[in-house]
Write a protein that holds these residues in place. Structure first.
Motif, PDB file in Angstrom:
ATOM      1  N   THR A 184       0.864  -1.236   0.114  1.00  7.57           N
ATOM      2  CA  THR A 184       0.170  -0.069   0.147  1.00  7.57           C
ATOM      3  C   THR A 184       0.844   1.226   0.130  1.00  7.57           C
ATOM      4  O   THR A 184       2.173   1.162   0.484  1.00  7.57           O
ATOM      5  CB  THR A 184      -1.089  -0.013   1.194  1.00  7.57           C
ATOM      6  OG1 THR A 184      -0.215  -0.160   2.407  1.00  7.57           O
ATOM      7  CG2 THR A 184      -1.932  -1.101   1.282  1.00  7.57           C
ATOM      8  N   GLY A 204       0.759   5.739   0.447  1.00  4.48           N
ATOM      9  CA  GLY A 204      -0.032   6.785   1.062  1.00  4.48           C
ATOM     10  C   GLY A 204      -0.521   6.560   2.310  1.00  4.48           C
ATOM     11  O   GLY A 204      -1.182   5.480   2.579  1.00  4.48           O
ATOM     12  N   SER A 205      -0.009   7.391   3.307  1.00  6.87           N
ATOM     13  CA  SER A 205      -0.152   7.060   4.709  1.00  6.87           C
ATOM     14  C   SER A 205      -1.693   7.162   5.085  1.00  6.87           C
ATOM     15  O   SER A 205      -2.258   6.945   5.963  1.00  6.87           O
ATOM     16  CB  SER A 205       0.725   7.989   5.571  1.00  6.87           C
ATOM     17  OG  SER A 205       0.321   9.258   5.228  1.00  6.87           O
ATOM     18  N   ARG A 206      -2.398   7.950   4.364  1.00  6.42           N
ATOM     19  CA  ARG A 206      -3.763   8.200   4.480  1.00  6.42           C
ATOM     20  C   ARG A 206      -4.762   7.400   3.451  1.00  6.42           C
ATOM     21  O   ARG A 206      -5.554   6.624   3.894  1.00  6.42           O
ATOM     22  CB  ARG A 206      -4.571   9.528   4.695  1.00  6.42           C
ATOM     23  CG  ARG A 206      -3.645  10.802   5.552  1.00  6.42           C
ATOM     24  CD  ARG A 206      -4.498  11.875   6.134  1.00  6.42           C
ATOM     25  NE  ARG A 206      -5.567  11.437   7.024  1.00  6.42           N
ATOM     26  CZ  ARG A 206      -5.389  10.776   8.203  1.00  6.42           C
ATOM     27  NH1 ARG A 206      -4.291  11.042   8.771  1.00  6.42           N
ATOM     28  NH2 ARG A 206      -6.418  10.573   8.955  1.00  6.42           N
ATOM     29  N   LYS A 240      -3.837   4.834   2.015  1.00  9.68           N
ATOM     30  CA  LYS A 240      -3.647   3.331   1.963  1.00  9.68           C
ATOM     31  C   LYS A 240      -4.061   2.687   0.324  1.00  9.68           C
ATOM     32  O   LYS A 240      -4.852   1.496   0.561  1.00  9.68           O
ATOM     33  CB  LYS A 240      -4.335   2.493   3.155  1.00  9.68           C
ATOM     34  CG  LYS A 240      -4.053   2.882   4.234  1.00  9.68           C
ATOM     35  CD  LYS A 240      -2.966   2.305   4.886  1.00  9.68           C
ATOM     36  CE  LYS A 240      -2.307   2.798   6.008  1.00  9.68           C
ATOM     37  NZ  LYS A 240      -1.008   2.738   6.243  1.00  9.68           N
ATOM     38  N   ARG A 283       8.282   1.522  -0.555  1.00  9.76           N
ATOM     39  CA  ARG A 283       8.231   1.659   0.912  1.00  9.76           C
ATOM     40  C   ARG A 283       8.250   2.705   1.588  1.00  9.76           C
ATOM     41  O   ARG A 283       7.740   3.168   2.473  1.00  9.76           O
ATOM     42  CB  ARG A 283       8.801   0.294   1.398  1.00  9.76           C
ATOM     43  CG  ARG A 283       8.083  -0.815   1.975  1.00  9.76           C
ATOM     44  CD  ARG A 283       9.032  -1.776   2.640  1.00  9.76           C
ATOM     45  NE  ARG A 283       8.745  -3.083   1.785  1.00  9.76           N
ATOM     46  CZ  ARG A 283      10.072  -3.587   1.412  1.00  9.76           C
ATOM     47  NH1 ARG A 283      11.241  -2.959   1.326  1.00  9.76           N
ATOM     48  NH2 ARG A 283       9.884  -4.826   0.479  1.00  9.76           N
ATOM     49  N   GLU A 284       9.365   3.750   0.884  1.00 10.18           N
ATOM     50  CA  GLU A 284       9.794   4.831   1.610  1.00 10.18           C
ATOM     51  C   GLU A 284       8.882   6.040   0.999  1.00 10.18           C
ATOM     52  O   GLU A 284       9.088   7.208   1.663  1.00 10.18           O
ATOM     53  CB  GLU A 284      11.063   5.056   0.901  1.00 10.18           C
ATOM     54  CG  GLU A 284      12.137   4.514   1.853  1.00 10.18           C
ATOM     55  CD  GLU A 284      13.671   4.728   1.074  1.00 10.18           C
ATOM     56  OE1 GLU A 284      13.794   5.541   0.334  1.00 10.18           O
ATOM     57  OE2 GLU A 284      14.427   4.153   1.691  1.00 10.18           O
ATOM     58  N   ARG A 306       6.166   8.520   1.438  1.00  9.06           N
ATOM     59  CA  ARG A 306       5.473   9.256   2.555  1.00  9.06           C
ATOM     60  C   ARG A 306       4.279  10.066   2.305  1.00  9.06           C
ATOM     61  O   ARG A 306       4.007  11.012   3.306  1.00  9.06           O
ATOM     62  CB  ARG A 306       6.654  10.072   3.395  1.00  9.06           C
ATOM     63  CG  ARG A 306       7.773   9.269   4.012  1.00  9.06           C
ATOM     64  CD  ARG A 306       7.144   8.323   5.378  1.00  9.06           C
ATOM     65  NE  ARG A 306       8.298   7.628   5.723  1.00  9.06           N
ATOM     66  CZ  ARG A 306       8.451   6.426   5.492  1.00  9.06           C
ATOM     67  NH1 ARG A 306       7.459   5.840   4.523  1.00  9.06           N
ATOM     68  NH2 ARG A 306       9.116   5.500   5.846  1.00  9.06           N
ATOM     69  N   PRO A 329       0.635  11.438   1.849  1.00  8.60           N
ATOM     70  CA  PRO A 329      -0.442  11.114   2.549  1.00  8.60           C
ATOM     71  C   PRO A 329      -1.413  10.515   1.440  1.00  8.60           C
ATOM     72  O   PRO A 329      -2.410   9.516   1.844  1.00  8.60           O
ATOM     73  CB  PRO A 329      -1.188  12.315   3.089  1.00  8.60           C
ATOM     74  CG  PRO A 329      -0.550  13.561   2.682  1.00  8.60           C
ATOM     75  CD  PRO A 329       0.765  12.812   2.130  1.00  8.60           C
TER      76      PRO A 329
END
Lengths: 468, 368
Positions: A163, A165-167, A169, A194-195, A197, A199
């Motif tokens: 996934t 996007g931190s928000r 997903k 993976r890196e 960051r 949102p």
């Protein structure tokens, strides 16, 4: 995923272990154990290739159905879609193809439960071909993996679900051929995903920039495609395909410059036709990049380059034009860009009207008013048309912008500026990387598109030994 | 990766011919034909010797070999001398093409304008990895070799070619050779010495070099074309009066049915691009030698200054040279510079031979 200890023959256990090992990089591989009292059964299938709804109805439910359960072995053996795998390799290929393996503890059965292409998959709209596969990717990752699985029945196809996007997903699937892809490249792309960051990540174009493609770089180094056949071909060439939930496009990396100028039809046509089309395409790129620049360089600085008749006819044409050639070119190029931009943004019904008004009337009137020469109109049209020949949209845009660089070079420094601008462009392209692979390199990459991928692997291996 | 080696050799011919031609044509009555033939023989030997020598040091460039063989107080001056040599080797055609640009493209260019443009491109690209430079070379040559072939064929079939002049020049074959003409022609064959850096990334295998005689034959044809065609066009006496021979020849030719009438304007871009690629290659080789002298810099700024200080110095030097000396004097000094190629090549080969000896002895003399 680990096989559990059951009372079974060693052959079955070995098969299952081998299969689990083979598919361990495919996250859409399902290895399920069914338990009911003392009875056990195991189901193995690839979720995106097989129709799991049918698996559930035909295999899982009956296992728990009191009427059938006693004769579950007979039931399984008598299902009409049962097939007999020849050997382990065959079984693996069948699994990748969408078969389901059922181990009842006494015997191994395989069934055809292939997921049929869904009706709601749309046709390709951006990269069209005349004769060839018509379907495009859809907005769902699973369905897209299914499309690829249907084209590429290989157990070596690895699927990695992630996934971003931190928000948001957003689901992202990373696909590559275990046997062909360079593990270092795959690891690098995984690391970069993976890196991330951000949102919210919504489009593959955005993802490609987040993957480390410099936003300031004009040249796309990640290929965005909507065609499953292109993605499949690239998978077989050892590239990595990234699919994203909600976007009907796939990312392909690493790429070479030639990937952006290849159409899928190049390999669907006969040799000479496809070669002709390829040459035509590169010629178009060359025209598109250099025509405006050479017009300025030649009319403003070196009219003696052309033969006298041609030079005179151009000069005669430009007789009424009251300003220098570079201004004429800039004005007309600007008009063309506006027209292109307008016809993209407008609703389809008005779009054609805008093109007519802009292209025909404006062009005609501008010439008659003596604001631009009619040769300029021809040049603008040629440039626009040759730009459309480039099959991949992002590269088409890059070329569209890059021609202004050459134009500026030619305007300031005449032919020398043009020649050195081309050299600089080639040098820059040759010096950049796409995920560790050289971006512009003649011959070895080029041939992959036109030949079938039979003996290229050998060539590539030899190459990587000797260079770099 | 033998083909990249091929490109290096061919590049030196295409880019060098225009410059070096002036020298040996100027000596048309002083044994230049014999010098050309000798240079061809020597160049072919050099080609074979260089490939074989470097094949004993797989993946190593001259800097590594020199540092391994010589003590540092000797190796550093040697490598600095190589740096200087390569920088000047690249600079001479650069000054020449900048002069040509002023004459043939736009007389309104400021004195240093074309040179500045060339240098801008070179400084931007010169620090790229060696392998990628070779990819770049490949593309440039693929574009340009057809143009060269066109030029040759147009000139072979030109009706302005006087066979009497050519026969007259050919009849002087037994005149004693002239070292100036010899070294000018020999310079064309020194493309293989660029292996001193490119041997790190390409590994030409002498066993697979069946085409080497073919390559040197093609070079021979080119040298002979570049010698006899101008003489046939301008006469053996007249050719010494022409300043920019190659371009004058091209400008004599016409294409009857093209958009472009004068062959010159087909050849000019070719010469611009190949000279650029040549200077880029030579400076790249020089730069790699230069970098090998100093310890690897730890900071970004250290790295940048290590790379760009010599480039800036060299560029400034060329600007001053072009401003102060004027082209004809530069051309004369460049001829003196040519004389240095032969001894340098011999020194480098000697060094390689010395370095290869212990390795051979250890391997039981299995080297070929």
């Amino acid at each position: 995923m680990e096989g559990e200890v059951t009372v079974e023959t060693s052959v079955q256990a070995e098969w299952k272990r081998a299969i689990a090992e083979r598919f361990k990089d495919s996250e859409d591989f399902v290895y399920k154990q069914l338990k009911r009292g003392g009875e056990r059964a195991e189901i193995l299938f690839v979720r995106t290739a097989a129709d799991w709804q049918s698996v559930y109805e035909k295999l899982v439910l009956p296992f728990y159905d009191r009427n059938i359960a006693e004769h579950y072995e007979d039931y399984a053996a008598s299902l009409p879609n049962r097939v007999q795998p020849k050997n382990l390799g065959d079984a693996m290929e069948k699994l990748a193809e969408g078969h389901v393996m059922l181990d009842t503890g006494r015997d191994i059965h395989m069934f055809v439960f292939r997921n049929q292409p869904q009706k709601d998959i749309r046709e390709a709209a951006v990269e069209t071909v005349i004769q060839g596969p018509l379907l495009a990717f859809s907005a769902e990752v699973d369905k897209n993996i299914m499309l690829l699985r249907q084209r590429c029945y290989q157990p070596s196809l690895a699927v990695d679900l992630m996934t971003v996007g931190s928000r948001s997903k957003t689901h992202v699937a990373l696909l590559y051929d275990l046997e062909k892809a360079d593990p270092a490249t795959v690891a690098e792309i995984k690391r970069r995903i993976r890196e991330i960051r951000m949102p919210v990540v919504q489009a593959v174009g955005q993802l490609s920039m987040l993957l480390g493609e410099s936003p300031r770089s004009l040249i796309p180094r990640v290929l965005v495609t909507e065609r499953p056949d292109r993605a499949t071909l690239n998978l077989s060439q050892g590239k990595v395909v990234v699919l994203m939930e909600g976007t009907p496009f796939a990312l392909i990396a690493p790429t070479t410059l030639f990937d952006f100028f290849s159409s899928m039809e190049d390999i669907y046509q006969h040799y000479f036709i496809s070669r002709f089309l390829l040459i035509l395409r590169y010629f178009a790129v060359f025209i598109c990049l250099t025509l405006p620049a050479s017009y300025v360089a030649i009319t403003a600085y070196n009219p003696e380059v052309f033969r006298v008749e041609l030079a005179l006819s151009i000069a005669g044409n430009r007789f009424a034009v009251p300003y220098p050639a570079f201004l004429e070119v800039f004005v007309m190029m600007l008009a063309m860009e506006l027209l292109l931009e307008a016809s993209i943004r407008l609703p389809k019904a008005i779009g054609s009207a805008a093109t007519t008004v802009g292209g025909l009337i404006l062009g005609q009137a501008a010439t008659e008013a003596g604001l631009v020469s009619s040769i300029m109109i021809i040049i603008v049209a040629t440039v626009a048309i040759s730009n459309f020949v480039i099959p991949i949209n992002s590269m088409s845009f890059a070329v569209r912008v890059a021609k202004y660089g050459l134009l500026a070079g030619a305007t300031l420094f005449s032919l020398l500026g043009l020649a050195l601008g081309i050299a600089l462009m080639i040098g820059y392209l040759a010096s950049v990387d796409s995920f560790g692979q050289p971006f512009l390199k003649l011959f070895e990459n080029d041939d992959r598109h036109v030949k079938t991928t039979q003996h290229q692997a050998g060539g590539d291996v030899r190459h990587s030994e000797e260079v770099s | 990766m033998n083909r990249y080696f091929f490109y290096l050799v061919v590049l030196f011919f295409i880019a060098g011919t225009a410059v070096q031609q002036v020298v040996y044509l100027g000596a048309a009555y002083r044994g230049s034909l014999m010098s050309l033939l000798l240079a061809f023989a020597a160049g072919t030997l050099l080609l074979a010797a260089t490939v074989r020598m470097y094949a004993r040091f797989p993946r190593q460039g001259l800097p590594e070999i020199a540092n391994g063989l010589l003590p540092r107080p000797l190796a550093a001056p040697f490598l600095l001398a190589q740096t200087a040599l390569w920088f000047v080797t690249g600079a001479v055609p650069l000054l020449y093409i900048s002069e040509i640009s002023k004459r043939y493209i736009n007389p309104d260019y400021a004195t240093n304008e074309p040179l500045a443009l060339f240098l801008a491109v070179i400084v931007f690209l010169v620090n790229m990895p060696s392998v990628k430079l070779l990819y770049f070379l490949e593309i440039i040559l693929i574009f340009n070799v057809p143009l060269l072939v066109l030029l040759c064929f147009k000139s072979y079939f030109s009706d302005q070619l006087s066979s009497y002049s050519m026969l007259e020049a050919a009849s002087r074959i037994f005149e004693a050779p002239n070292y100036g003409a010899f070294s000018a022609a020999f310079m064309l064959f020194t493309g293989c010495t660029a292996l001193s850096v490119f041997n790190r990334s390409i590994a030409p295998d002498p066993a697979k070099m069946r085409y080497l005689p073919l390559l040197s034959f093609a070079c021979f044809l080119l040298v002979m074309t570049a010698y006899f065609i101008p003489i046939g066009m301008f006469g053996a006496d007249g050719v010494a009066q022409v300043n920019y021979v190659w371009f004058a020849v091209a400008d004599t030719l016409r294409m009857q049915y093209g958009f472009i009438d004068r062959v010159l304007f087909v050849v000019l871009p070719m010469n611009i691009l190949t000279t650029l690629a040549f200077a880029l290659t030579a400076w790249h080789v020089g730069l790699e030698h230069w970098k090998s002298v100093w310890p690897a810099p730890r900071t970004v700024w250290g790295n940048l200054s290590l790379v760009y200080l010599p480039l800036a110095a060299m560029s400034a030097f060329l600007f001053v040279l072009e401003n102060q000396l004027g082209f004809s004097r530069i051309a004369r000094y460049a001829n003196y510079w040519n004389l240095w190629h032969v001894p340098n090549v011999l020194i480098v080969l000697l060094l390689l031979w010395l370095a290869a000896r212990p390795a051979d002895r250890a391997a039981g003399g299995t080297g070929n």
